[in-house]
Design an enzyme around this catalytic site. Structure first.
Site, mmCIF file in Angstrom:
data_model
loop_
_atom_site.group_PDB
_atom_site.id
_atom_site.type_symbol
_atom_site.label_atom_id
_atom_site.label_comp_id
_atom_site.label_asym_id
_atom_site.label_seq_id
_atom_site.Cartn_x
_atom_site.Cartn_y
_atom_site.Cartn_z
ATOM 1 N N HIS A 26 -28.382 35.849 40.903
ATOM 2 C CA HIS A 26 -27.738 34.915 41.839
ATOM 3 C C HIS A 26 -28.546 33.635 41.992
ATOM 4 O O HIS A 26 -29.135 33.385 43.034
ATOM 5 C CB HIS A 26 -27.504 35.583 43.204
ATOM 6 C CG HIS A 26 -26.867 34.650 44.195
ATOM 7 N ND1 HIS A 26 -25.570 34.211 44.079
ATOM 8 C CD2 HIS A 26 -27.367 34.027 45.286
ATOM 9 C CE1 HIS A 26 -25.296 33.379 45.055
ATOM 10 N NE2 HIS A 26 -26.373 33.236 45.809
ATOM 11 N N GLY A 80 -27.651 33.462 62.785
ATOM 12 C CA GLY A 80 -27.694 32.330 61.867
ATOM 13 C C GLY A 80 -26.319 31.861 61.423
ATOM 14 O O GLY A 80 -25.285 32.361 61.877
ATOM 15 N N GLY A 81 -26.355 30.885 60.520
ATOM 16 C CA GLY A 81 -25.114 30.303 59.996
ATOM 17 C C GLY A 81 -24.237 31.352 59.336
ATOM 18 O O GLY A 81 -23.011 31.327 59.466
ATOM 19 N N ILE A 82 -24.841 32.259 58.607
ATOM 20 C CA ILE A 82 -24.075 33.374 58.010
ATOM 21 C C ILE A 82 -23.900 34.489 59.044
ATOM 22 O O ILE A 82 -22.813 35.042 59.201
ATOM 23 C CB ILE A 82 -24.813 33.954 56.779
ATOM 24 C CG1 ILE A 82 -24.924 32.916 55.671
ATOM 25 C CG2 ILE A 82 -24.094 35.204 56.264
ATOM 26 C CD1 ILE A 82 -25.893 33.287 54.562
ATOM 27 N N GLY A 83 -24.991 34.807 59.735
ATOM 28 C CA GLY A 83 -24.998 35.968 60.626
ATOM 29 C C GLY A 83 -23.863 35.955 61.640
ATOM 30 O O GLY A 83 -23.254 36.999 61.889
ATOM 31 N N ALA A 106 -28.619 37.866 62.661
ATOM 32 C CA ALA A 106 -27.224 37.798 63.120
ATOM 33 C C ALA A 106 -26.861 36.499 63.831
ATOM 34 O O ALA A 106 -25.684 36.199 64.004
ATOM 35 C CB ALA A 106 -26.944 38.983 64.043
ATOM 36 N N MET A 151 -19.835 32.685 52.550
ATOM 37 C CA MET A 151 -20.789 33.785 52.365
ATOM 38 C C MET A 151 -20.510 34.917 53.341
ATOM 39 O O MET A 151 -20.611 36.095 52.985
ATOM 40 C CB MET A 151 -22.222 33.267 52.553
ATOM 41 C CG MET A 151 -23.266 34.331 52.381
ATOM 42 S SD MET A 151 -23.204 35.104 50.746
ATOM 43 C CE MET A 151 -22.957 36.818 51.163
ATOM 44 N N SER A 207 -30.386 37.285 51.825
ATOM 45 C CA SER A 207 -31.434 36.254 51.866
ATOM 46 C C SER A 207 -31.879 35.858 50.460
ATOM 47 O O SER A 207 -32.140 36.726 49.617
ATOM 48 C CB SER A 207 -32.652 36.774 52.626
ATOM 49 O OG SER A 207 -32.261 37.452 53.793
ATOM 50 N N ASP A 226 -20.301 34.821 44.187
ATOM 51 C CA ASP A 226 -20.108 34.243 42.860
ATOM 52 C C ASP A 226 -18.725 34.595 42.291
ATOM 53 O O ASP A 226 -18.080 33.750 41.659
ATOM 54 C CB ASP A 226 -21.225 34.717 41.910
ATOM 55 C CG ASP A 226 -22.599 34.290 42.425
ATOM 56 O OD1 ASP A 226 -22.710 33.137 42.881
ATOM 57 O OD2 ASP A 226 -23.531 35.112 42.403
HETATM 58 P P1 NAD Z 1 -29.732 30.091 59.032
HETATM 59 O O1 NAD Z 1 -31.018 29.366 59.149
HETATM 60 O O2 NAD Z 1 -28.532 29.465 59.617
HETATM 61 O O3 NAD Z 1 -29.870 31.544 59.664
HETATM 62 C C1 NAD Z 1 -30.932 32.381 59.394
HETATM 63 C C2 NAD Z 1 -31.182 33.251 60.597
HETATM 64 O O4 NAD Z 1 -32.245 34.126 60.280
HETATM 65 C C3 NAD Z 1 -31.605 32.457 61.858
HETATM 66 O O5 NAD Z 1 -30.781 32.791 62.939
HETATM 67 C C4 NAD Z 1 -33.034 32.897 62.091
HETATM 68 O O6 NAD Z 1 -33.396 32.952 63.452
HETATM 69 C C5 NAD Z 1 -33.009 34.286 61.457
HETATM 70 N N1 NAD Z 1 -34.328 34.797 61.120
HETATM 71 C C6 NAD Z 1 -35.397 34.143 60.604
HETATM 72 N N2 NAD Z 1 -36.444 34.992 60.470
HETATM 73 C C7 NAD Z 1 -36.008 36.195 60.908
HETATM 74 C C8 NAD Z 1 -36.606 37.477 61.013
HETATM 75 N N3 NAD Z 1 -37.878 37.694 60.656
HETATM 76 N N4 NAD Z 1 -35.871 38.482 61.499
HETATM 77 C C9 NAD Z 1 -34.590 38.289 61.862
HETATM 78 N N5 NAD Z 1 -33.961 37.104 61.787
HETATM 79 C C10 NAD Z 1 -34.665 36.080 61.318
HETATM 80 O O7 NAD Z 1 -29.504 30.398 57.474
HETATM 81 P P2 NAD Z 1 -28.150 30.894 56.761
HETATM 82 O O8 NAD Z 1 -27.360 29.736 56.349
HETATM 83 O O9 NAD Z 1 -27.521 31.943 57.600
HETATM 84 O O10 NAD Z 1 -28.755 31.543 55.421
HETATM 85 C C11 NAD Z 1 -29.553 32.684 55.481
HETATM 86 C C12 NAD Z 1 -30.028 33.095 54.095
HETATM 87 O O11 NAD Z 1 -28.935 33.494 53.270
HETATM 88 C C13 NAD Z 1 -30.727 31.966 53.324
HETATM 89 O O12 NAD Z 1 -31.859 32.481 52.671
HETATM 90 C C14 NAD Z 1 -29.687 31.546 52.300
HETATM 91 O O13 NAD Z 1 -30.253 30.961 51.151
HETATM 92 C C15 NAD Z 1 -29.041 32.873 51.990
HETATM 93 N N6 NAD Z 1 -27.715 32.797 51.369
HETATM 94 C C16 NAD Z 1 -27.418 33.714 50.409
HETATM 95 C C17 NAD Z 1 -26.178 33.715 49.797
HETATM 96 C C18 NAD Z 1 -25.841 34.737 48.750
HETATM 97 O O14 NAD Z 1 -24.849 34.558 48.043
HETATM 98 N N7 NAD Z 1 -26.574 35.808 48.605
HETATM 99 C C19 NAD Z 1 -25.229 32.767 50.169
HETATM 100 C C20 NAD Z 1 -25.550 31.843 51.159
HETATM 101 C C21 NAD Z 1 -26.813 31.867 51.749
HETATM 102 C C1 LMR Z 2 -24.899 30.168 47.580
HETATM 103 O O1 LMR Z 2 -24.665 30.558 46.448
HETATM 104 O O2 LMR Z 2 -24.106 29.448 48.211
HETATM 105 C C2 LMR Z 2 -26.154 30.610 48.264
HETATM 106 O O3 LMR Z 2 -27.002 31.284 47.399
HETATM 107 C C3 LMR Z 2 -26.844 29.549 49.046
HETATM 108 C C4 LMR Z 2 -27.459 28.491 48.181
HETATM 109 O O4 LMR Z 2 -28.653 28.214 48.375
HETATM 110 O O5 LMR Z 2 -26.771 27.904 47.355
#
Ligand code: NAD
Ligand code: LMR
Length: 341
Positions: free
Chosen positions: A203, A36-39, A34, A251, A144, A176
């Site tokens: 994805h 993180g950048g998405i959280g 929660a 996201m 993730s 998407d």
């Molecule tokens: P981020 O690094 O900003 O945030 C990730 C968060 O996860 C951090 O706050 C970190 O402390 C936390 N974390 C790490 N290990 C953990 C654990 N064991 N338990 C709980 N929290 C933990 O990254 P982000 O930009 O938020 O991206 C997160 C993930 O989402 C990445 O894998 C990214 O590729 C993926 N993502 C998926 C989509 C999609 O369409 N499905 C889109 C964008 C990003």
């Molecule tokens: C996206 O589609 O934006 C995510 O899956 C993050 C990425 O790695 O591109």
């Protein structure tokens, strides 16, 4: 009883009132990752959603901090933050109806989503174990990456723990279709809310298959540049962020939309459909157990998996290319759990 019709009317009024009070479910939603950048923006959007009654925010760092911040937003839901004390994750998950997982590392320029596997596979595996123990009935939304592998990882863990329900495990591919509708609206000068573009497959890169022939602009199926932009939209953001991560705000919006759709379906709304990567019969005969297509949602999660439908010759080729990669990605996730249970 002198006036039975009035009594009957009163009884049915009371019944209706009791129904409307209970029709709206109490909905606890947990976010793992929660801070993180998405959280963070995802947690904010969930706090703004009046269907969410309790919000539980977990991260290995800053969970309680983000929760304290979000909790001042003046909507009714309670917000609680958790960190990895021995019982933090379990307490966060207990009683959750929906668990969103955006925990893990994002891409840097030059990386594929599969390059994240080595780090994120074990993060998602361990979180899935916790979900199996503390919230086995929750609907689990995996964000993730690589989603094509992290969803099978969750499925394998749930199977090993004896709690696997294919109706409640979802890979989030909403971004998407969000991108596809926006990109089309830019080309056609339309409102993106009117552009419902079906995107199927998985994805990542070529596993993302937009089906423009099924939209109101079938001509776009031969627009190779647009097709590629939908398939590699994530790369655009990774490149622009130049080493600081991948899509987070769009996201968060897409994840919040998917959660809201599940909450609406749980509240009894009919006809709620979203594209999502689920345990699917569509290509099982080719050894592909998970596939994203339009899915009708219901109170129990997956209500009905809609078929891919009619596609044109261009799209047939795209699906062919998708299936090869997708099969490998799924097998990689399954093998990971077999070797690292
Ligand atoms: P981020 O690094 O900003 O945030 C990730 C968060 O996860 C951090 O706050 C970190 O402390 C936390 N974390 C790490 N290990 C953990 C654990 N064991 N338990 C709980 N929290 C933990 O990254 P982000 O930009 O938020 O991206 C997160 C993930 O989402 C990445 O894998 C990214 O590729 C993926 N993502 C998926 C989509 C999609 O369409 N499905 C889109 C964008 C990003
Ligand atoms: C996206 O589609 O934006 C995510 O899956 C993050 C990425 O790695 O591109």
């Amino acid at each position: 009883i002198r006036n039975p019709p009035i009594l009957i009317m009163l009884a049915s009024k009371i019944q209706r009132r009791a129904f409307s009070a209970s029709a709206r479910n109490l909905s606890k939603v947990a976010v793992l990752g929660a801070a993180g950048g998405i959280g963070q923006p995802l947690s904010l959007l969930l706090k703004m959603n009046t269907r969410v009654t309790d919000l539980a925010l977990y991260d290995i760092r800053l969970g309680p901090g983000v929760a304290a911040d979000v909790s001042h937003v003046n909507t009714k839901s309670t917000v609680k933050g958790y960190d990895p004390t021995p019982s933090g994750l379990a307490a966060c998950l207990e009683g959750s109806d929906i668990v969103l997982i955006p925990a893990g590392v994002p891409r840097k320029p030059g990386m594929t989503r599969d390059d994240l596997f080595n780090t994120n596979a074990s993060i998602v595996r361990d979180l899935a174990k916790a979900v199996a123990e503390s919230a086995p009935k929750a609907k689990v939304l995996v964000i993730s990456n690589p989603v094509n592998s992290t969803v099978p990882i969750c499925a394998e863990i749930f199977k090993a723990k004896g709690v696997y329900n294919p109706k409640t495990l979802f890979g989030v591919t909403t971004l998407d279709v969000v991108r596809a509708s926006r990109f089309v609206s830019e080309i056609k000068g339309t409102d993106p809310k009117d552009e419902n573009i079906t995107v199927v497959g998985g994805h990542s890169g070529v596993t993302i298959v937009p089906l423009f022939s099924q939209s109101s602009h079938p001509d776009l199926s031969s627009n190779a540049e647009l097709v590629k932009r939908v398939q590699f939209g994530g790369d655009e953001v990774v490149k622009a962020k130049d080493g600081a991560g991948s899509a987070t705000l769009s996201m968060a919006m897409a994840g919040a939309r998917m959660a809201d759709s599940l909450l609406r379906a749980a509240d009894g709304e009919k006809g709620v459909t979203e594209p999502t990567f689920v345990d699917s019969p569509l290509y099982k005969d080719q050894g592909i157990d998970f596939f994203s297509s339009q899915v009708e949602l219901g109170p129990n999660g997956v209500e009905k998996i809609l078929p891919v439908g009619k596609v044109d010759a261009n799209e047939e080729k795209l699906i062919e290319a998708c299936l090869g990669d997708l099969k490998k990605n799924i097998e990689k996730g399954v093998a990971f759990v077999a070797q690292n249970p």
